[in-house]
Design an enzyme around this catalytic site. Sequence first.
Site, short mmCIF file in Angstrom:
data_model
loop_
_atom_site.label_atom_id
_atom_site.label_comp_id
_atom_site.label_asym_id
_atom_site.label_seq_id
_atom_site.Cartn_x
_atom_site.Cartn_y
_atom_site.Cartn_z
N GLN A 174 0.82 -1.21 0.00
CA GLN A 174 0.00 0.00 0.00
C GLN A 174 0.86 1.26 0.00
O GLN A 174 0.48 2.27 -0.59
CB GLN A 174 -0.94 -0.01 1.21
CG GLN A 174 -2.05 -1.04 1.12
CD GLN A 174 -2.87 -0.91 -0.15
OE1 GLN A 174 -2.79 -1.75 -1.05
NE2 GLN A 174 -3.64 0.15 -0.26
N HIS A 221 1.74 3.21 -3.28
CA HIS A 221 0.79 4.07 -3.99
C HIS A 221 1.22 5.52 -3.99
O HIS A 221 1.11 6.22 -5.00
CB HIS A 221 -0.60 3.98 -3.33
CG HIS A 221 -1.43 2.84 -3.81
ND1 HIS A 221 -2.07 2.83 -5.02
CD2 HIS A 221 -1.75 1.66 -3.22
CE1 HIS A 221 -2.74 1.70 -5.18
NE2 HIS A 221 -2.56 0.98 -4.10
N GLU A 255 -9.55 1.92 5.40
CA GLU A 255 -10.01 1.57 4.05
C GLU A 255 -9.86 0.07 3.83
O GLU A 255 -10.80 -0.61 3.39
CB GLU A 255 -9.18 2.35 3.04
CG GLU A 255 -9.52 2.05 1.58
CD GLU A 255 -8.54 2.69 0.63
OE1 GLU A 255 -8.88 2.79 -0.57
OE2 GLU A 255 -7.42 3.08 1.04
N HIS A 256 -8.67 -0.45 4.09
CA HIS A 256 -8.41 -1.89 4.00
C HIS A 256 -7.95 -2.39 5.37
O HIS A 256 -7.03 -1.81 5.96
CB HIS A 256 -7.27 -2.19 3.02
CG HIS A 256 -7.42 -1.54 1.67
ND1 HIS A 256 -6.80 -0.34 1.37
CD2 HIS A 256 -8.08 -1.93 0.56
CE1 HIS A 256 -7.08 -0.01 0.11
NE2 HIS A 256 -7.86 -0.95 -0.40
N ASP A 262 -7.57 -5.67 -4.57
CA ASP A 262 -7.33 -4.61 -5.56
C ASP A 262 -7.64 -5.07 -6.97
O ASP A 262 -8.01 -4.26 -7.83
CB ASP A 262 -5.87 -4.17 -5.50
CG ASP A 262 -5.58 -3.24 -4.32
OD1 ASP A 262 -6.53 -2.69 -3.75
OD2 ASP A 262 -4.39 -3.08 -3.98
N HIS A 286 -52.90 20.95 4.48
CA HIS A 286 -52.59 19.54 4.25
C HIS A 286 -53.84 18.68 4.47
O HIS A 286 -54.13 17.77 3.68
CB HIS A 286 -51.48 19.08 5.19
CG HIS A 286 -50.10 19.52 4.80
ND1 HIS A 286 -49.76 20.84 4.67
CD2 HIS A 286 -48.99 18.79 4.51
CE1 HIS A 286 -48.47 20.92 4.31
NE2 HIS A 286 -47.99 19.70 4.21
#
Length: 441
Positions: free
Chosen positions: A266, A269, A335-336, A369, A428
Site C-alpha cells: 500500500q 501508492h 479503508e483496507h 485490488d 394539508h
Amino acid sequence: MLNRTDLRGRVPSPARLRALLPRAEMDVDAVLHQVRPVVEAVRDRGVEAVLDFAERFDKVRPGRIRVPASELESALAGLDPVVRAALEESIARARVVHADQRRQDVTTEVVPGGTVTERWVPVRRVGLYAPGGLAVYPSSVVMNVVPAQTAGVESLVLCSPPQAEFGGLPHPTILAAAELLGVGEVWAVGGAQAVALLAYGGTDTDGAELEPVDLVTGPGNIYLTAAKRMLRGLIGIDSEAGPTEIAILADDTADPSHVAADLVSQAEHDTLAASILVTTSERLADEVDERLRHRVAATKHSERVEQALRGPQSGTVLVSTLDDGVRVVDAYAAEHLEIQTADASSVAARVRNAGAVFVGPYAPVSLGDYCAGSNHVLPTGGFARHSSGLSVQSFLRGIHVVDYSAEALRDVAGKVVALANAEDLPAHGEAVLARDLGDGA
C-alpha cells in the site's frame, strides 16, 4: 522503521483514539481557492478552458476531448495478452459479486387498498474517473464500470488525463480496459477540470455535444476531490477519497514477512499512503521492522515507500489484547483491514468499521485490488465508520410509489387531518377532505 504507539494496558476512549492514531493529512479546504478558478473557467468557457488546463497541467493539448472509437479498438488490439487475460478475470469475478447486489422492487400492502412500492431506479448518466498520475489504474476502470453496468446505468463516460507520451490520449491500458468493458465514450481530461466538465458539459472541438452527467465516481488527487466537494449538489458524488490506507491486526501467529510485504504494497501508492500495524506482539513488531528494512530497499519505488512508511500517517500500535486491538481498528476505520491472527474469521466478524476486511494469511489487500471480486473503491480517512465502498447501490435510487384507493384514504383521513392541524398546516388536511371519499368521509 515504523513509528510506535504503545497502548498496552491503556486503550483510550474512541474520541481520544481518533486523535491519537496515525492518519494522513488531507485538507481539502486548503486547496479550494486553487480549484475554484478552474471550475469557474470550465463553467464559463467550456472545452477551451479544459484544453488550456490540459496544456498547463498535463503538458499536452489534445485535439479533441472525446477519444475516437478507433483509438479504443487499437488500444485493446495492442494490449499485452497476459494483461488482457488478467483484466478479463478481474471483470468476470467482479461481475459475479456485483450481480448479487442488485436490489429488487418490493411492494408492501400497508392496508387493504393501500400499497407502498420501493422502486430501485438507476442514475441515468454517470461519469467515471480513472487517475493517471504516479500510476495507471485500469483496475479502477473495472471497479467503477462493473457496478454501474450491473445497476443498469444507461449512459457512461470515462474520464482519464491526456498523456503527452501518447499524443494527448489517456494511457492505452485505460483505453483498452474501457473497450474491454464496452464503454464507448471516453474523454481525455483529468483533474478538477474533468469533474467540472462532467458537471457542466460542453461542446467538443468538432462540434459534438459533451453531455453533462448526474453522478461522478472514482478516485483522484486532492484537487479532483476539492472539485467534487464544490460541485456536489449539481452532481452526485461517491465520496471524497483521501490517500490509501491499510491496517493490519495481528498477533504472534502472523508471519512477519507477510505483514511487511502487505504494508509495503500500500505504501507504494503514494508518499501519503498510510500503513498501520496493530499488534499484541512486540516480537512481531520488531521482526516486521527488520523485514521492512530489506524489503523497502529492494522494492521498485523504494524512495516513495520509505517516505510513506516513515511518515506520521504510518506506524505500529502495540496493544495488550485482541479485544483492545479490535477497539483500535474500529476507531481507525481503515479503508483496507487485514486480520492476521489465530481464528482470524472469528476476529473479523467482530469488526464494525472498515471499507473491506481481508481474513487470514491468504487474503492480502492486493487480491482485493484486482481479482477477489470485491470492489476496491473504498472509504478512506475514517469514513468507513459511516460509509460504504462503491457498489451497485451507489448507482441506484430508491423511489417510493404510493398507491391508495378512496376507501383506504378515507379510513386514515381523520388521522391525516389531526396531524396536519397539530403541525398548524391545515391545508394539508383540507387536501385530503377535498376529495370525494364516499360514505364516512
